[in-house]
Design a protein around this motif. Structure first.
Motif, PDB file in Angstrom:
ATOM      1  N   TYR A  13      38.437  94.173 140.754  1.00 35.01           N
ATOM      2  CA  TYR A  13      38.036  92.957 140.029  1.00 35.01           C
ATOM      3  C   TYR A  13      37.083  93.324 138.898  1.00 35.01           C
ATOM      4  CZ  TYR A  13      37.164  88.258 138.767  1.00 35.01           C
ATOM      5  OH  TYR A  13      37.106  87.115 138.013  1.00 35.01           O
ATOM      6  N   TRP A  14      37.150  92.557 137.817  1.00 36.62           N
ATOM      7  CA  TRP A  14      36.361  92.838 136.602  1.00 36.62           C
ATOM      8  C   TRP A  14      34.881  93.029 136.925  1.00 36.62           C
ATOM      9  CZ3 TRP A  14      40.064  94.126 133.703  1.00 36.62           C
ATOM     10  CH2 TRP A  14      41.200  93.349 133.542  1.00 36.62           C
ATOM     11  N   ARG A  20      36.623  85.413 140.480  1.00 30.49           N
ATOM     12  CA  ARG A  20      37.486  85.136 141.628  1.00 30.49           C
ATOM     13  C   ARG A  20      37.406  86.250 142.669  1.00 30.49           C
ATOM     14  NH1 ARG A  20      40.392  82.649 137.295  1.00 30.49           N
ATOM     15  NH2 ARG A  20      41.076  80.538 137.809  1.00 30.49           N
ATOM     16  N   PHE A  66      49.982  90.295 138.344  1.00 29.92           N
ATOM     17  CA  PHE A  66      49.767  89.643 137.040  1.00 29.92           C
ATOM     18  C   PHE A  66      48.310  89.658 136.625  1.00 29.92           C
ATOM     19  CE2 PHE A  66      48.918  85.814 134.476  1.00 29.92           C
ATOM     20  CZ  PHE A  66      49.705  86.117 133.377  1.00 29.92           C
ATOM     21  N   ALA A  67      47.406  89.345 137.572  1.00 30.66           N
ATOM     22  CA  ALA A  67      45.984  89.239 137.194  1.00 30.66           C
ATOM     23  C   ALA A  67      45.106  89.494 138.412  1.00 30.66           C
ATOM     24  CB  ALA A  67      45.701  87.851 136.631  1.00 30.66           C
ATOM     25  N   PRO A  68      43.916  90.087 138.167  1.00 32.67           N
ATOM     26  CA  PRO A  68      42.995  90.296 139.278  1.00 32.67           C
ATOM     27  C   PRO A  68      42.370  88.978 139.745  1.00 32.67           C
ATOM     28  CG  PRO A  68      42.019  91.047 137.213  1.00 32.67           C
ATOM     29  CD  PRO A  68      43.409  90.538 136.891  1.00 32.67           C
ATOM     30  N   PRO A  69      41.813  88.915 140.942  1.00 31.33           N
ATOM     31  CA  PRO A  69      41.575  90.028 141.857  1.00 31.33           C
ATOM     32  C   PRO A  69      42.862  90.599 142.462  1.00 31.33           C
ATOM     33  CG  PRO A  69      41.003  87.947 142.917  1.00 31.33           C
ATOM     34  CD  PRO A  69      41.299  87.635 141.488  1.00 31.33           C
ATOM     35  N   GLN A  80      46.462  87.153 143.616  1.00 30.26           N
ATOM     36  CA  GLN A  80      46.248  85.740 143.922  1.00 30.26           C
ATOM     37  C   GLN A  80      45.268  85.623 145.092  1.00 30.26           C
ATOM     38  OE1 GLN A  80      47.264  83.126 142.220  1.00 30.26           O
ATOM     39  NE2 GLN A  80      48.892  83.939 140.957  1.00 30.26           N
ATOM     40  N   VAL A  81      44.103  85.048 144.798  1.00 32.44           N
ATOM     41  CA  VAL A  81      43.043  84.928 145.816  1.00 32.44           C
ATOM     42  C   VAL A  81      43.583  84.354 147.126  1.00 32.44           C
ATOM     43  CG1 VAL A  81      40.893  83.750 146.399  1.00 32.44           C
ATOM     44  CG2 VAL A  81      41.201  84.676 144.105  1.00 32.44           C
ATOM     45  N   ILE A 240      33.257  82.388 135.681  1.00 35.24           N
ATOM     46  CA  ILE A 240      34.006  81.125 135.742  1.00 35.24           C
ATOM     47  C   ILE A 240      33.039  79.945 135.715  1.00 35.24           C
ATOM     48  CG2 ILE A 240      35.544  79.701 137.161  1.00 35.24           C
ATOM     49  CD1 ILE A 240      36.658  82.372 138.277  1.00 35.24           C
TER      50      ILE A 240
END
Ligand code: GSH
Length: 256
Positions: A13-14, A20, A66-69, A80-81, A240
Motif C-alpha cells: 500500500y502507498w 485503504r 487494478f489498484a492497491p491495497p 479490493q479491501v 482519503i
C-alpha cells in the motif's frame, strides 16, 4: 480456523498515508498476526512504492490487480479491501463461522467501501488523477450534499444495524463477536471525525451505538498498542479523509 503463524502475508500500500491499506492493517494488528508492510521497507530491501508498481505492472504471480491495497500470500495477489478481508478474516479469527454470517459481514464491508468512495469524491469530484486545488468549486458542491444527505444516511444505517443485532446487544455489527467489519467501522468513524469535525460532531449524539463500538475497538489492547505506535500514521491531506474546513458543515449558528 485461526492462523498458525507460518504464512507470510505481504501488504502493498502507498507510503505515507493510512488510506485503504489501514483497513487491512487493523485486522492483522487485532489478530496479532505478523505481516510485512512492503512499501514501507527501503527500496534496497524490495520496498518503496516501486514495489507496488511492479505488481500493478504484472511482475507478480496470479491475477493482475487494478489498484492497491494488495495482499500477496504465496502465489496469490489479492486486491479490493473487502475481498482481502473476506479472505483473511477467517484466518485471523475475525469472521463468523457460518457461511451466511460471513456473507453478511462482507455485505457491510462492501457498504463501507461505497461510503469511503463517497468520502474520497468530496475532495475529488471531477478527476481522481488531478489535484484538489483544480476541482475546489465542484468539491464544495459535492461535499455540501454529502454532509447534508449521504453522511447521515450511511451513519444512521450502521447505527440501525447495531440496534438490530439484539443477539449481541448492539455490541457488534454481525453476530456476537468482533469481526473485521467492526474494525473497519472504527477506522471509518475516526476518519470522518478528522475530516468533517463539525458535521460529524453534530451527528455523533444521535449515534450512541456507533460511538460505543468505536470506543470499544479503540480500547482493545492490540489496537490501542498499534494506535500508539509509529506504524499508525497521522491523518493528512494526501489521504482519503482530508480536513478541508471549506468541505465541512458550517458550524451551527447560535442565535441568542
Ligand atoms: N475498491 C477498491 C479501491 C482501490 C483504490 O481506489 N485504491 C487507490 C488507493 S486507496 C488507488 O491507488 N487507486 C489507483 C487507481 O484507481 O488507479 C478497494 O476497496 O480496494
Amino acid at each position: 480456523m485461526n492462523e498458525s503463524g507460518d504464512t507470510r502475508y505481504e501488504l502493498y500500500y502507498w507510503n505515507g498515508i493510512q488510506g485503504r491499506g489501514e483497513f487491512v492493517r487493523l485486522a492483522f494488528e487485532e489478530a496479532g498476526v505478523p505481516y510485512v508492510d512492503v512499501a514501507r521497507l527501503p527500496p534496497k530491501k524490495g520496498g518503496g512504492d516501486i514495489a507496488i508498481q511492479r505488481l500493478l505492472e504484472g511482475e507478480g504471480p496470479g491475477l493482475l490487480p487494478f489498484a492497491p491495497p494488495l495482499l500477496k500470500v504465496g502465489e496469490l495477489v489479492l486486491a479490493q479491501v473487502a475481498n482481502i478481508l473476506f479472505f483473511v478474516g477467517p484466518r485471523l479469527g475475525l469472521a463468523p463461522e457460518s457461511e451466511a454470517a460471513r456473507a453478511e459481514v462482507n455485505q457491510l464491508q462492501l457498504t463501507i467501501a461505497d461510503f469511503i468512495a463517497e468520502v474520497h469524491d468530496t475532495h475529488h469530484p471531477i478527476a481522481v488523477g488531478k489535484r484538489y486545488e483544480t476541482q475546489k468549486v465542484a468539491a464544495r458542491r459535492r461535499a455540501a450534499f454529502f454532509v447534508e444527505h449521504r453522511l447521515p444516511r450511511f451513519l444512521s444505517y450502521f447505527e440501525d444495524v447495531l440496534a438490530r443485532n439484539t443477539r449481541a446487544r448492539g455490541r457488534f455489527l454481525v453476530g456476537n463477536s468482533l469481526t473485521y467489519a467492526d474494525l473497519s467501522m472504527f477506522q471509518t468513524l475516526t476518519g470522518l471525525e478528522y475530516a468533517f469535525p463539525t458535521a460529524f460532531g453534530l451527528l455523533a449524539p444521535s449515534l450512541p451505538r456507533l460511538s460505543a463500538l468505536r470506543a470499544r475497538v479503540e480500547a482493545r489492547p492490540k489496537i490501542a498498542a498499534y494506535l500508539g505506535s509509529e506504524q499508525r500514521l497521522p491523518n493528512n491531506e494526501s489521504d482519503i479523509f482530508r480536513r478541508y474546513p471549506e468541505l465541512d458543515a458550517a458550524p451551527a449558528r447560535r442565535d441568542s
